[in-house]
Design a protein around this motif. Structure first.
Motif, PDB file in Angstrom:
ATOM      1  N   TRP A  56      36.731  39.401  36.379  1.00  0.00           N
ATOM      2  CA  TRP A  56      36.741  40.676  37.096  1.00  0.00           C
ATOM      3  C   TRP A  56      35.354  41.012  37.622  1.00  0.00           C
ATOM      4  O   TRP A  56      35.199  41.465  38.757  1.00  0.00           O
ATOM      5  CB  TRP A  56      37.246  41.790  36.186  1.00  0.00           C
ATOM      6  N   LYS A  57      34.333  40.791  36.799  1.00  0.00           N
ATOM      7  CA  LYS A  57      32.969  41.145  37.194  1.00  0.00           C
ATOM      8  C   LYS A  57      32.443  40.247  38.307  1.00  0.00           C
ATOM      9  O   LYS A  57      31.818  40.715  39.264  1.00  0.00           O
ATOM     10  CB  LYS A  57      32.033  41.063  35.981  1.00  0.00           C
ATOM     11  N   SER A 109      36.379  41.688  41.401  1.00  0.00           N
ATOM     12  CA  SER A 109      35.883  42.987  41.875  1.00  0.00           C
ATOM     13  C   SER A 109      35.394  42.884  43.316  1.00  0.00           C
ATOM     14  O   SER A 109      35.637  43.784  44.127  1.00  0.00           O
ATOM     15  CB  SER A 109      34.753  43.485  40.965  1.00  0.00           C
ATOM     16  N   ALA A 154      40.092  48.262  39.336  1.00  0.00           N
ATOM     17  CA  ALA A 154      39.076  47.215  39.404  1.00  0.00           C
ATOM     18  C   ALA A 154      37.776  47.663  38.753  1.00  0.00           C
ATOM     19  O   ALA A 154      37.089  46.871  38.096  1.00  0.00           O
ATOM     20  CB  ALA A 154      38.836  46.816  40.858  1.00  0.00           C
ATOM     21  N   SER A 179      36.398  45.698  35.425  1.00  0.00           N
ATOM     22  CA  SER A 179      35.109  45.013  35.498  1.00  0.00           C
ATOM     23  C   SER A 179      34.027  45.742  34.715  1.00  0.00           C
ATOM     24  O   SER A 179      32.874  45.323  34.692  1.00  0.00           O
ATOM     25  CB  SER A 179      34.675  44.874  36.955  1.00  0.00           C
TER      26      SER A 179
END
Length: 348
Positions: free
Chosen positions: A176-177, A181, A252, A256
């Motif tokens: 996600w990070k 994202s 999101a 994240s």
């Protein structure tokens, strides 16, 4: 404890989403398959002249059908909480979903811009509003949404556990990070924010044009029909896509850990499945766009219409000036002869 600590121990239960997805997808599959197959049949085999807007609507129906065809796999997965169909089909299913959501928004935007040009700039837009240009725009939309969908779906690998296999969920915080994202921000800007602004701007300018006395004296009762078109178009866009994309952005951020707040995470995880289901309903609502936009689409189902749209969209005079009376041997519709049977097709 601080927000960051709360986020580490935040327990959220969004298991309700599986039954919700399964039920909604079942309804969307039945209604979406029937309405979009019928719409595509009309566009390909019943309409004797394909206008620029008809090209956009045909591509929109194809986008809806591609998503609908993947729903049986999603229905099985959500009711059984197990994905036995392999990693490739998982990626295809994820791509079809993203392609449908953002492809629908972009094709609806194309229809809105085309309506804006036809009403506000009927003369100057003649060289722009061609079937060739419409096909080029559609090709560009497909390239854009497929690129974004495939990029995001590269991470939708199946996750195998002792009891089941999941698909398109369970992404790690690291993914996600680092990737998701950024992809989310890109598709939000290109696929949602820009189309939303274009739709609202075009609709407001069309409404302003319709309020002019010279315009009203020319189109008469056609104003009602155009207003219905705008209301249905904007309603589908706002109801289906605004809630989903707004929550997706928040979702999101919390996934994240750009925002570390347990309450916001619970809210996002609860609302995300609900707004996603609403977004998928666009497959069932899009045929209303076809009905209110194309007179020939209505006539293909033997629906009698009292208002001739061609007087608005194929007029030889700008809407800001009073139209001259039509000669006795002409009508407001353009007659197209195919096999000896004349039919009229709205240019918009």
């Amino acid at each position: 404890m601080g927000n960051h600590s709360n986020n580490l121990t935040c327990l959220t239960d969004d298991s309700f989403k599986y039954n919700l997805y399964g039920a909604v997808y079942s309804v969307v599959f039945i209604l979406g398959l029937i309405t979009n197959c019928a719409s595509l049949f009309v566009f390909l085999f019943r309409m004797k002249m394909r206008s620029e807007t008809a090209i956009f609507m045909t591509n929109l129906a194809v986008s809806d059908l591609l998503f609908v065809f993947t729903l049986p796999f999603k229905i099985f997965y959500n009711f059984n909480r197990h994905w036995p169909f392999g990693d490739t089909l998982c990626k295809i299913s994820g791509t079809a979903f993203l392609t449908n959501i953002y492809g629908s928004m972009l094709f609806l935007t194309c229809i809105s811009v085309d309506r804006f040009l036809a009403i506000v700039y009927p003369f100057r837009s003649r060289t722009i509003r061609t079937r060739r240009n419409s096909a080029i725009v559609c090709a560009g939309v497909w390239i854009l949404v497929l690129s974004g969908g495939i990029s995001a779906s590269l991470f939708s690998t199946t996750n195998v556990s002792n009891t089941s296999t999941t698909c398109f969920e369970g992404f790690s915080k690291r993914i996600w990070k680092t990737y998701l994202s950024k992809i989310t921000i890109f598709i939000e800007v290109v696929g949602f924010i820009i189309p939303l602004l274009l739709n609202l701007t075009c609709s407001s300018l069309v409404l302003r044009t319709l309020r002019k006395p010279a315009t009203l004296s020319q189109i008469g009762t056609n104003k009602e029909k155009v207003l219905k078109m705008i209301i249905v178009h904007v309603a589908i866009f706002v109801v289906c896509f605004v809630p989903y994309n707004s929550i997706l952005f928040l979702y999101a951020l919390v996934r994240s850990q750009a925002i570390a707040n347990c309450s916001l995470e619970r809210f996002a995880r609860t609302m995300y499945p609900i707004t996603l289901c609403i977004a998928t309903l666009n497959c069932c609502f899009d045929p209303f766009i076809y009905y209110f936009t194309s007179e020939s689409f209505q006539k293909s189902f033997n629906i009698k219409t009292q208002i001739k749209m061609d007087s608005l969209f194929k007029t030889e005079m700008p809407l800001t000036k009073t139209a001259l009376p039509a000669p006795q041997d002409e009508t407001s519709d353009q007659a197209i002869t195919n096999g000896g049977d004349p039919t009229s097709e709205s240019h918009f």
